[in-house]
Write a protein that holds these residues in place. Structure first.
Motif, PDB file in Angstrom:
ATOM      1  N   LYS A  63       0.835  -1.214   0.000  1.00 31.26           N
ATOM      2  CA  LYS A  63       0.000   0.000   0.000  1.00 31.26           C
ATOM      3  C   LYS A  63       0.866   1.258   0.000  1.00 31.26           C
ATOM      4  N   ASP A  64       1.930   1.249   0.800  1.00 30.35           N
ATOM      5  CA  ASP A  64       2.811   2.417   0.871  1.00 30.35           C
ATOM      6  C   ASP A  64       3.504   2.677  -0.461  1.00 30.35           C
ATOM      7  N   LYS A  65       3.988   1.617  -1.105  1.00 27.58           N
ATOM      8  CA  LYS A  65       4.662   1.779  -2.395  1.00 27.58           C
ATOM      9  C   LYS A  65       3.686   2.249  -3.475  1.00 27.58           C
ATOM     10  N   ALA A  66       2.476   1.678  -3.484  1.00 27.96           N
ATOM     11  CA  ALA A  66       1.464   2.094  -4.466  1.00 27.96           C
ATOM     12  C   ALA A  66       1.079   3.553  -4.249  1.00 27.96           C
ATOM     13  N   ASP A  67       0.957   3.965  -2.992  1.00 25.61           N
ATOM     14  CA  ASP A  67       0.617   5.348  -2.683  1.00 25.61           C
ATOM     15  C   ASP A  67       1.738   6.290  -3.117  1.00 25.61           C
ATOM     16  N   ALA A  68       2.986   5.885  -2.916  1.00 28.93           N
ATOM     17  CA  ALA A  68       4.118   6.708  -3.319  1.00 28.93           C
ATOM     18  C   ALA A  68       4.145   6.888  -4.842  1.00 28.93           C
ATOM     19  N   VAL A  69       3.844   5.821  -5.579  1.00 25.66           N
ATOM     20  CA  VAL A  69       3.802   5.907  -7.047  1.00 25.66           C
ATOM     21  C   VAL A  69       2.663   6.826  -7.480  1.00 25.66           C
ATOM     22  N   ALA A  70       1.488   6.657  -6.879  1.00 27.86           N
ATOM     23  CA  ALA A  70       0.336   7.500  -7.215  1.00 27.86           C
ATOM     24  C   ALA A  70       0.638   8.960  -6.905  1.00 27.86           C
ATOM     25  N   SER A  71       1.348   9.214  -5.813  1.00 28.99           N
ATOM     26  CA  SER A  71       1.720  10.576  -5.440  1.00 28.99           C
ATOM     27  C   SER A  71       2.664  11.191  -6.469  1.00 28.99           C
ATOM     28  N   ALA A  72       3.598  10.381  -6.955  1.00 25.95           N
ATOM     29  CA  ALA A  72       4.592  10.887  -7.900  1.00 25.95           C
ATOM     30  C   ALA A  72       3.994  11.217  -9.263  1.00 25.95           C
ATOM     31  N   VAL A  73       3.008  10.454  -9.695  1.00 29.78           N
ATOM     32  CA  VAL A  73       2.450  10.679 -11.037  1.00 29.78           C
ATOM     33  C   VAL A  73       1.305  11.685 -11.052  1.00 29.78           C
ATOM     34  N   GLN A  74       0.714  11.961  -9.901  1.00 27.74           N
ATOM     35  CA  GLN A  74      -0.402  12.909  -9.853  1.00 27.74           C
ATOM     36  C   GLN A  74       0.153  14.331  -9.733  1.00 27.74           C
ATOM     37  N   PRO A  75      -0.218  15.219 -10.655  1.00 29.29           N
ATOM     38  CA  PRO A  75       0.266  16.601 -10.577  1.00 29.29           C
ATOM     39  C   PRO A  75      -0.150  17.263  -9.262  1.00 29.29           C
ATOM     40  N   GLN A  76       0.726  18.077  -8.715  1.00 31.10           N
ATOM     41  CA  GLN A  76       0.495  18.733  -7.426  1.00 31.10           C
ATOM     42  C   GLN A  76      -0.808  19.535  -7.430  1.00 31.10           C
ATOM     43  N   GLN A  77      -1.107  20.219  -8.517  1.00 32.97           N
ATOM     44  CA  GLN A  77      -2.301  21.067  -8.568  1.00 32.97           C
ATOM     45  C   GLN A  77      -3.592  20.257  -8.604  1.00 32.97           C
ATOM     46  N   GLU A  78      -3.524  18.962  -8.851  1.00 25.47           N
ATOM     47  CA  GLU A  78      -4.714  18.114  -8.875  1.00 25.47           C
ATOM     48  C   GLU A  78      -4.939  17.371  -7.560  1.00 25.47           C
ATOM     49  N   LYS A  79      -4.041  17.539  -6.605  1.00 19.88           N
ATOM     50  CA  LYS A  79      -4.172  16.842  -5.323  1.00 19.88           C
ATOM     51  C   LYS A  79      -5.103  17.613  -4.396  1.00 19.88           C
ATOM     52  N   SER A  80      -5.817  16.861  -3.569  1.00 22.77           N
ATOM     53  CA  SER A  80      -6.632  17.502  -2.544  1.00 22.77           C
ATOM     54  C   SER A  80      -5.705  18.081  -1.483  1.00 22.77           C
ATOM     55  N   THR A  81      -6.233  18.977  -0.684  1.00 21.34           N
ATOM     56  CA  THR A  81      -5.439  19.589   0.375  1.00 21.34           C
ATOM     57  C   THR A  81      -4.927  18.535   1.353  1.00 21.34           C
ATOM     58  N   THR A  82      -5.779  17.574   1.706  1.00 21.19           N
ATOM     59  CA  THR A  82      -5.342  16.545   2.649  1.00 21.19           C
ATOM     60  C   THR A  82      -4.241  15.675   2.057  1.00 21.19           C
ATOM     61  N   GLN A  83      -4.288  15.410   0.758  1.00 18.33           N
ATOM     62  CA  GLN A  83      -3.232  14.614   0.135  1.00 18.33           C
ATOM     63  C   GLN A  83      -1.928  15.400   0.078  1.00 18.33           C
ATOM     64  N   LYS A  84      -2.007  16.703  -0.172  1.00 19.23           N
ATOM     65  CA  LYS A  84      -0.794  17.527  -0.168  1.00 19.23           C
ATOM     66  C   LYS A  84      -0.138  17.507   1.205  1.00 19.23           C
ATOM     67  N   ILE A  85      -0.956  17.648   2.238  1.00 19.14           N
ATOM     68  CA  ILE A  85      -0.423  17.629   3.598  1.00 19.14           C
ATOM     69  C   ILE A  85       0.160  16.253   3.927  1.00 19.14           C
ATOM     70  N   GLY A  86      -0.577  15.205   3.594  1.00 17.75           N
ATOM     71  CA  GLY A  86      -0.087  13.848   3.838  1.00 17.75           C
ATOM     72  C   GLY A  86       1.210  13.553   3.116  1.00 17.75           C
TER      73      GLY A  86
END
Length: 69
Positions: free
Chosen positions: A34-57
């Motif tokens: 789960k941690d590795k999948a989340d890290a990959v999803a974080s890397a490919v998702q543009p910063q401006q498309e992330k929710s505020t909680t995801q940016k903080i996380g």
């Protein structure tokens, strides 16, 4: 609520609340995947498309290279 393909902050907190020494090998493996999948999803998702909680996380967990919140 988390973004598509991302772990929610509640899920991350629940996973980290229990020490690895008290988890089964299956729980540890699930957390790792789960941690590795989340890290990959974080890397490919543009910063401006992330929710505020995801940016903080991401900033707290170190899952992003752009730390601007």
């Amino acid at each position: 609520m988390s973004d598509i393909g991302r772990q929610g902050l509640g899920d991350k907190l629940a996973s980290s609340a229990k020490p690895d020494s008290q988890k089964s090998y299956l729980e540890q493996a699930g957390d790792f995947v789960k941690d590795k999948a989340d890290a990959v999803a974080s890397a490919v998702q543009p910063q401006q498309e992330k929710s505020t909680t995801q940016k903080i996380g991401d900033a707290v967990s170190g899952n992003n290279t752009n730390r601007n919140i």
